[in-house]
Design a protein around this motif. Structure first.
Motif, PDB file in Angstrom:
ATOM      1  N   MET A  63      69.719  94.385  29.556  1.00  0.00           N
ATOM      2  CA  MET A  63      68.884  93.267  29.953  1.00  0.00           C
ATOM      3  C   MET A  63      68.363  93.443  31.369  1.00  0.00           C
ATOM      4  N   GLN A  64      67.757  92.406  31.876  1.00  0.00           N
ATOM      5  CA  GLN A  64      67.051  92.403  33.154  1.00  0.00           C
ATOM      6  C   GLN A  64      67.486  91.195  33.979  1.00  0.00           C
ATOM      7  N   GLY A  65      67.123  91.220  35.255  1.00  0.00           N
ATOM      8  CA  GLY A  65      67.357  90.050  36.080  1.00  0.00           C
ATOM      9  C   GLY A  65      66.572  88.866  35.558  1.00  0.00           C
ATOM     10  N   THR A  66      67.222  87.731  35.367  1.00  0.00           N
ATOM     11  CA  THR A  66      66.564  86.563  34.786  1.00  0.00           C
ATOM     12  C   THR A  66      66.270  85.473  35.804  1.00  0.00           C
ATOM     13  N   THR A  67      66.629  85.704  37.061  1.00  0.00           N
ATOM     14  CA  THR A  67      66.333  84.743  38.120  1.00  0.00           C
ATOM     15  C   THR A  67      65.677  85.458  39.298  1.00  0.00           C
ATOM     16  N   VAL A  68      65.067  84.697  40.171  1.00  0.00           N
ATOM     17  CA  VAL A  68      64.499  85.233  41.407  1.00  0.00           C
ATOM     18  C   VAL A  68      65.030  84.417  42.578  1.00  0.00           C
ATOM     19  N   TRP A  69      65.185  85.082  43.707  1.00  0.00           N
ATOM     20  CA  TRP A  69      65.652  84.416  44.919  1.00  0.00           C
ATOM     21  C   TRP A  69      64.448  83.855  45.655  1.00  0.00           C
ATOM     22  N   THR A  70      64.405  82.548  45.864  1.00  0.00           N
ATOM     23  CA  THR A  70      63.259  81.904  46.500  1.00  0.00           C
ATOM     24  C   THR A  70      63.393  81.798  48.007  1.00  0.00           C
ATOM     25  N   GLY A  71      64.520  82.256  48.529  1.00  0.00           N
ATOM     26  CA  GLY A  71      64.775  82.113  49.960  1.00  0.00           C
ATOM     27  C   GLY A  71      65.767  81.012  50.243  1.00  0.00           C
ATOM     28  N   GLY A  72      65.925  80.093  49.276  1.00  0.00           N
ATOM     29  CA  GLY A  72      66.883  79.010  49.446  1.00  0.00           C
ATOM     30  C   GLY A  72      67.832  78.871  48.277  1.00  0.00           C
ATOM     31  N   ASP A  73      67.371  79.309  47.092  1.00  0.00           N
ATOM     32  CA  ASP A  73      68.223  79.252  45.912  1.00  0.00           C
ATOM     33  C   ASP A  73      67.685  80.197  44.844  1.00  0.00           C
ATOM     34  N   PHE A  74      68.371  80.245  43.715  1.00  0.00           N
ATOM     35  CA  PHE A  74      67.941  81.078  42.602  1.00  0.00           C
ATOM     36  C   PHE A  74      67.111  80.236  41.646  1.00  0.00           C
ATOM     37  N   LYS A  75      65.974  80.777  41.226  1.00  0.00           N
ATOM     38  CA  LYS A  75      65.075  80.083  40.320  1.00  0.00           C
ATOM     39  C   LYS A  75      64.924  80.902  39.045  1.00  0.00           C
ATOM     40  N   GLN A  76      64.965  80.219  37.909  1.00  0.00           N
ATOM     41  CA  GLN A  76      64.822  80.882  36.629  1.00  0.00           C
ATOM     42  C   GLN A  76      63.440  81.506  36.496  1.00  0.00           C
ATOM     43  N   ARG A  77      63.376  82.773  36.090  1.00  0.00           N
ATOM     44  CA  ARG A  77      62.084  83.414  35.837  1.00  0.00           C
ATOM     45  C   ARG A  77      61.456  82.795  34.606  1.00  0.00           C
ATOM     46  N   LYS A  78      60.142  82.824  34.543  1.00  0.00           N
ATOM     47  CA  LYS A  78      59.441  82.267  33.395  1.00  0.00           C
ATOM     48  C   LYS A  78      59.871  82.997  32.128  1.00  0.00           C
ATOM     49  N   LEU A  79      60.115  82.222  31.078  1.00  0.00           N
ATOM     50  CA  LEU A  79      60.578  82.824  29.830  1.00  0.00           C
ATOM     51  C   LEU A  79      59.542  83.778  29.255  1.00  0.00           C
ATOM     52  N   GLU A  80      58.248  83.444  29.410  1.00  0.00           N
ATOM     53  CA  GLU A  80      57.218  84.338  28.882  1.00  0.00           C
ATOM     54  C   GLU A  80      57.205  85.675  29.617  1.00  0.00           C
ATOM     55  N   ASP A  81      57.557  85.661  30.911  1.00  0.00           N
ATOM     56  CA  ASP A  81      57.625  86.915  31.666  1.00  0.00           C
ATOM     57  C   ASP A  81      58.827  87.747  31.218  1.00  0.00           C
ATOM     58  N   LEU A  82      59.956  87.094  30.980  1.00  0.00           N
ATOM     59  CA  LEU A  82      61.136  87.816  30.503  1.00  0.00           C
ATOM     60  C   LEU A  82      60.861  88.445  29.136  1.00  0.00           C
ATOM     61  N   ARG A  83      60.226  87.686  28.268  1.00  0.00           N
ATOM     62  CA  ARG A  83      59.927  88.206  26.924  1.00  0.00           C
ATOM     63  C   ARG A  83      58.921  89.355  26.994  1.00  0.00           C
ATOM     64  N   ALA A  84      57.945  89.246  27.905  1.00  0.00           N
ATOM     65  CA  ALA A  84      56.945  90.314  28.046  1.00  0.00           C
ATOM     66  C   ALA A  84      57.599  91.607  28.516  1.00  0.00           C
ATOM     67  N   ARG A  85      58.525  91.513  29.458  1.00  0.00           N
ATOM     68  CA  ARG A  85      59.212  92.700  29.953  1.00  0.00           C
ATOM     69  C   ARG A  85      60.105  93.302  28.865  1.00  0.00           C
ATOM     70  N   ALA A  86      60.818  92.437  28.119  1.00  0.00           N
ATOM     71  CA  ALA A  86      61.662  92.931  27.037  1.00  0.00           C
ATOM     72  C   ALA A  86      60.819  93.603  25.953  1.00  0.00           C
TER      73      ALA A  86
END
Length: 400
Positions: A106-129
């Motif tokens: 699998m891949q990283g499913t969150t991104v660091w925004t500088g203050g917390d972790f934010k869920q990556r867009k599901l469509e982006d995760l599916r596109a990468r997979a």
């Protein structure tokens, strides 16, 4: 190893975000004992992944402060995936109810925004997979027991993101966990798939679901120029690998897109002159006494975002309606030869091109300080001025 997996699964039914005795025990297994066992097999695992022993990473996490519903232990290349939020890796994911554990590519499913972790867009995760599956298709075909869908039974947003982020996975039931030898063989096999992904990622100019390379590089360059410190473990872009383009690669894409745009306009009867080396636009078009200034942008991405300088925006607003934006997107970049070669792509032209404020996203500013001026009296605020000097992103198209 199967005993360690079983112990974690036995504790999953007692999950709570509070660090109870059960969660402390779970943390010892996830963060210490399982990673320690896998590190004891580092040589064979590194060989399967095709990296040096000191470049193989193993880590386990069950939450910092609050305990996570789905703990995990991952194995990865330290250069390709310096943190769990970036890159591809192989990971053990423990189901919320303790019924099953998955060995997932699998891949990283969150991104660091500088203050917390934010869920990556599901469509982006599916596109990468979806990009990754054809890459490993030949090797994956050898195993009929690989799955795409996970039954983690997660109730949290973070836990539900692991499914869309998975390429393929092995599912192990708590009641029928395989012998240690089988588990290690499966892990070596999965690392072989990961190795293939790393090789393909190195050659790919862009992966669907990722930001455009030009936009990502501009954002990181702006942050670096502003003196922003990068978070430990964040991915650093490297020329010729992954997201970042080398100077030669940028030139190849630019030349190819300008050539395509030239042919496009010539086919419509325009006389085309390449003036990009001295003007704030790329092509000067003349036909029947009319002049049109065209800006050309080439990208290996889907072309939803392109980088514009402040001068380009200002000039094109002056030229309107005798102007045009040409975006050549989805360009194929061949990195296998001595020199990069750009080919293919889809051309989209907008003319006249009206640049709306809502379509521009500021990446950075220059700010005029009062350093070097005569200081004001105590308690009297100094006059301050700011000047926007952004690179901006244009994202809206209209037909020619």
């Amino acid at each position: 190893m199967n005993e360690l997996l079983s112990k974690v699964l036995d504790l999953q039914g007692a999950w709570t975000a509070v660090n109870t005795d059960e969660m402390r025990k779970r943390g010892v297994f996830v963060r210490q004992e399982l990673p320690a066992f896998l590190r004891g097999h580092k040589a064979e695992l590194a060989d399967a992944l095709g990296v040096a022993v000191n470049e193989l990473g193993v880590e386990g996490r069950d939450g910092t402060g609050l305990k996570t519903e789905i703990p995990w232990v991952r194995v990865y290349g330290s250069d390709q995936s310096p943190s769990a939020t970036s890159g591809w890796y192989v990971v053990y994911l423990f189901g919320a109810t303790g019924e099953r554990v998955y060995l997932s590519l699998m891949q990283g499913t969150t991104v660091w925004t500088g203050g917390d972790f934010k869920q990556r867009k599901l469509e982006d995760l599916r596109a990468r997979a979806s990009w990754a599956r054809p890459v490993i298709a030949e090797q994956a075909a050898r195993r009929s027991d690989l799955k795409r869908d996970l039954r983690l039974e997660a109730t949290t947003t973070l836990g539900r993101g692991y499914g869309p982020g998975t390429v393929v996975a092995f599912e192990y039931s708590r009641e029928t966990l395989p012998r240690q030898e089988v588990l290690l063989a499966d892990l070596r096999y999965m690392l072989g798939l990961l190795r293939r992904l790393y090789e393909a990622e190195r050659l790919a100019a862009h992966i669907p679901g990722d930001p455009a390379p030009e936009v990502l590089e501009a954002e990181q360059s702006a942050a670096k120029a502003a003196g922003r410190r990068t978070r430990k473990g964040s991915r650093q872009l490297k020329p010729g690998q992954g997201y970042r383009l080398s100077a030669e690669e940028r030139d190849a894409i630019e030349r190819h897109s300008v050539d395509m745009a030239t042919e496009f306009f010539q086919a419509q009867g325009w006389t085309v002159k390449d003036v990009g080396a001295r003007e704030s636009y790329d092509l000067l078009l003349t036909r029947a006494g009319r002049k049109v200034r065209a800006e050309v942008k080439g990208t290996a991405s889907a072309g939803m975002d392109v980088i514009l300088t402040r001068a380009e925006v200002e000039k094109q607003r002056q030229y309107y309606p005798d102007n045009a934006l040409v975006v050549v997107h989805s360009i194929i970049l061949d990195r296998t030869g001595a020199k990069p070669v750009a080919s293919g792509g889809t051309l989209h032209c907008t003319s006249p091109w009206s640049i709306e404020e809502d379509d521009l996203t500021v990446i950075s500013y220059t700010y005029r300080t009062q350093v070097g001026t005569t200081p004001s009296s105590p308690g009297v605020p100094q006059q301050r001025q700011s000047q926007g000097d952004p690179q901006v992103t244009a994202t809206r198209w209209s037909p020619l």
